[in-house]
Design a protein around this motif. Structure first.
Motif, PDB file in Angstrom:
ATOM      1  N   GLU A 119       0.883  -1.210  -0.034  1.00 47.52           N
ATOM      2  CA  GLU A 119      -0.007   0.034   0.086  1.00 47.52           C
ATOM      3  C   GLU A 119       0.970   1.484  -0.213  1.00 47.52           C
ATOM      4  O   GLU A 119       1.762   1.286   0.683  1.00 47.52           O
ATOM      5  N   SER A 120       0.459   2.100  -0.686  1.00 49.75           N
ATOM      6  CA  SER A 120       1.311   3.533  -1.049  1.00 49.75           C
ATOM      7  C   SER A 120       1.059   4.131   0.143  1.00 49.75           C
ATOM      8  O   SER A 120      -0.089   4.547   0.579  1.00 49.75           O
ATOM      9  N   LEU A 121       1.985   4.691   0.977  1.00 51.16           N
ATOM     10  CA  LEU A 121       1.879   5.757   2.153  1.00 51.16           C
ATOM     11  C   LEU A 121       2.127   7.315   1.751  1.00 51.16           C
ATOM     12  O   LEU A 121       2.029   8.096   2.210  1.00 51.16           O
ATOM     13  N   GLY A 122       2.695   7.469   0.412  1.00 53.34           N
ATOM     14  CA  GLY A 122       3.175   8.664   0.036  1.00 53.34           C
ATOM     15  C   GLY A 122       4.433   8.579  -0.460  1.00 53.34           C
ATOM     16  O   GLY A 122       5.096   7.680  -0.957  1.00 53.34           O
ATOM     17  N   VAL A 123       5.392   9.744  -0.477  1.00 55.91           N
ATOM     18  CA  VAL A 123       6.439   9.972  -0.863  1.00 55.91           C
ATOM     19  C   VAL A 123       7.269  10.959   0.225  1.00 55.91           C
ATOM     20  O   VAL A 123       6.789  11.282   1.106  1.00 55.91           O
ATOM     21  N   VAL A 124       8.544  10.662   0.425  1.00 54.21           N
ATOM     22  CA  VAL A 124       9.345  11.406   1.402  1.00 54.21           C
ATOM     23  C   VAL A 124       9.479  12.661   1.072  1.00 54.21           C
ATOM     24  O   VAL A 124       9.992  13.169  -0.003  1.00 54.21           O
ATOM     25  N   ARG A 125       8.780  13.448   1.890  1.00 55.64           N
ATOM     26  CA  ARG A 125       8.491  14.999   1.444  1.00 55.64           C
ATOM     27  C   ARG A 125       9.761  15.767   2.267  1.00 55.64           C
ATOM     28  O   ARG A 125      10.117  16.985   2.020  1.00 55.64           O
ATOM     29  N   ASP A 126      10.367  15.164   3.516  1.00 57.05           N
ATOM     30  CA  ASP A 126      11.120  15.938   4.123  1.00 57.05           C
ATOM     31  C   ASP A 126      11.904  14.835   5.230  1.00 57.05           C
ATOM     32  O   ASP A 126      11.057  13.749   5.422  1.00 57.05           O
ATOM     33  N   LEU A 127      12.595  15.229   6.036  1.00 53.59           N
ATOM     34  CA  LEU A 127      13.301  14.281   7.146  1.00 53.59           C
ATOM     35  C   LEU A 127      13.597  15.387   8.187  1.00 53.59           C
ATOM     36  O   LEU A 127      13.847  16.350   7.948  1.00 53.59           O
ATOM     37  N   ARG A 137       9.365  12.055   6.928  1.00 55.78           N
ATOM     38  CA  ARG A 137       7.998  12.841   6.727  1.00 55.78           C
ATOM     39  C   ARG A 137       7.488  12.379   5.255  1.00 55.78           C
ATOM     40  O   ARG A 137       7.924  12.827   4.191  1.00 55.78           O
ATOM     41  N   VAL A 138       6.601  11.471   5.323  1.00 57.89           N
ATOM     42  CA  VAL A 138       5.938  10.978   4.282  1.00 57.89           C
ATOM     43  C   VAL A 138       4.287  11.568   4.136  1.00 57.89           C
ATOM     44  O   VAL A 138       3.559  11.712   5.214  1.00 57.89           O
ATOM     45  N   ALA A 139       4.003  12.043   2.942  1.00 54.25           N
ATOM     46  CA  ALA A 139       2.641  12.539   2.647  1.00 54.25           C
ATOM     47  C   ALA A 139       2.625  12.353   0.963  1.00 54.25           C
ATOM     48  O   ALA A 139       3.515  12.307   0.286  1.00 54.25           O
ATOM     49  N   ALA A 140       1.417  12.457   0.532  1.00 54.04           N
ATOM     50  CA  ALA A 140       1.169  12.429  -0.682  1.00 54.04           C
ATOM     51  C   ALA A 140       1.879  13.534  -1.477  1.00 54.04           C
ATOM     52  O   ALA A 140       2.038  14.877  -0.787  1.00 54.04           O
ATOM     53  N   ALA A 141       2.290  13.357  -2.597  1.00 53.52           N
ATOM     54  CA  ALA A 141       3.096  14.422  -3.426  1.00 53.52           C
ATOM     55  C   ALA A 141       2.242  15.564  -3.601  1.00 53.52           C
ATOM     56  O   ALA A 141       2.975  16.918  -3.687  1.00 53.52           O
ATOM     57  N   ASP A 142       0.960  15.587  -3.630  1.00 50.03           N
ATOM     58  CA  ASP A 142       0.120  16.794  -3.806  1.00 50.03           C
ATOM     59  C   ASP A 142      -0.200  17.507  -2.719  1.00 50.03           C
ATOM     60  O   ASP A 142      -0.896  18.501  -2.947  1.00 50.03           O
ATOM     61  N   VAL A 143      -0.032  17.034  -1.557  1.00 48.63           N
ATOM     62  CA  VAL A 143      -0.251  18.034  -0.257  1.00 48.63           C
ATOM     63  C   VAL A 143       0.514  19.058   0.041  1.00 48.63           C
ATOM     64  O   VAL A 143       1.914  19.289  -0.314  1.00 48.63           O
ATOM     65  N   PRO A 144      -0.148  20.347  -0.256  1.00 46.64           N
ATOM     66  CA  PRO A 144       0.753  21.537  -0.135  1.00 46.64           C
ATOM     67  C   PRO A 144       1.588  21.622   1.156  1.00 46.64           C
ATOM     68  O   PRO A 144       1.181  21.011   2.362  1.00 46.64           O
ATOM     69  N   GLU A 145       2.580  22.345   0.937  1.00 44.50           N
ATOM     70  CA  GLU A 145       3.574  22.257   2.249  1.00 44.50           C
ATOM     71  C   GLU A 145       3.003  22.947   3.288  1.00 44.50           C
ATOM     72  O   GLU A 145       3.114  22.400   4.518  1.00 44.50           O
ATOM     73  N   SER A 146       2.029  24.053   3.500  1.00 43.90           N
ATOM     74  CA  SER A 146       1.232  24.410   4.416  1.00 43.90           C
ATOM     75  C   SER A 146       0.416  23.430   5.153  1.00 43.90           C
ATOM     76  O   SER A 146       0.092  23.637   6.432  1.00 43.90           O
ATOM     77  N   GLU A 147      -0.120  22.237   4.364  1.00 47.14           N
ATOM     78  CA  GLU A 147      -0.866  21.270   4.930  1.00 47.14           C
ATOM     79  C   GLU A 147      -0.122  20.143   5.394  1.00 47.14           C
ATOM     80  O   GLU A 147      -0.716  19.240   5.883  1.00 47.14           O
ATOM     81  N   LEU A 148       1.201  20.096   5.216  1.00 48.45           N
ATOM     82  CA  LEU A 148       1.894  18.983   5.406  1.00 48.45           C
ATOM     83  C   LEU A 148       1.769  18.267   6.832  1.00 48.45           C
ATOM     84  O   LEU A 148       1.492  16.944   6.980  1.00 48.45           O
TER      85      LEU A 148
END
Length: 180
Positions: A119-127, A137-148
């Protein structure tokens, strides 16, 4: 007559200048990684203030959690203070080689994260580093930075949870549920 400067394509963001250090033009840098070997070994840094340009490093050393450095063209405290907030990039070729199973944070950014069930959990957005170990820090690629923060999953980057990092396929497999 202007001289065109070749900007390397492999620049990696390694830290930022947090202020002056002393009165003789030294700058204080907050590294983005607890390992500042690349900053200490590279003789040329790229600084983005006022515009991206290269600067030669005369001296650099670890000072607590920071790096302090003396740069060509920064003769005094006023010149050092003027660089406050500037980011520092270094060519990837200056980074020390890593051992098997070690990764630079930069290399993990954007990798897809899947659990053992596929199952996909998202992508690595940050560490981030909590002192004991890094955390993905994993989230969908399309989640805006302000909503991360609302949508991210925080996964400790330790063997107990991270089962495989495959840079060739750009995937990380973790033992982590979709509902954690």
């Amino acid at each position: 007559m202007s001289v065109e400067v070749h900007v390397p394509e492999d620049l990696v963001l390694v830290g930022y200048i947090s202020g002056a250090f002393g009165i003789h033009g030294w700058v204080k840098i907050r590294p983005y990684s607890p390992d500042a070997d690349a900053m200490l070994s590279a003789k040329t840094w790229w600084i983005d203030k006022p515009d991206l340009h290269d600067v030669n490093r005369l001296e650099a050393k670890i000072h607590g959690e920071d790096v302090v450095a003396r740069l060509v063209g920064v003769p005094d405290r006023n010149a050092a203070e003027a660089l406050k907030g500037a980011t520092i990039k270094i060519s990837r070729k200056h980074f020390p080689a890593l051992s098997e199973g070690e990764f630079y944070w930069q290399d993990l950014m954007g990798l897809a994260v899947e659990n053992l069930q596929g199952e996909s959990l998202g992508v690595v957005r940050d560490l981030m580093d909590n002192g004991a170990h890094p955390i993905l820090r994993v989230a969908a690629a399309d989640v805006p930075e302000s909503e991360l923060q609302k949508h991210e999953k925080l996964i400790p980057f330790v063997d107990n949870f991270v089962k495989e990092v495959d840079q060739a396929t750009r995937k990380i497999q973790v033992d982590w549920g979709t509902d954690y």
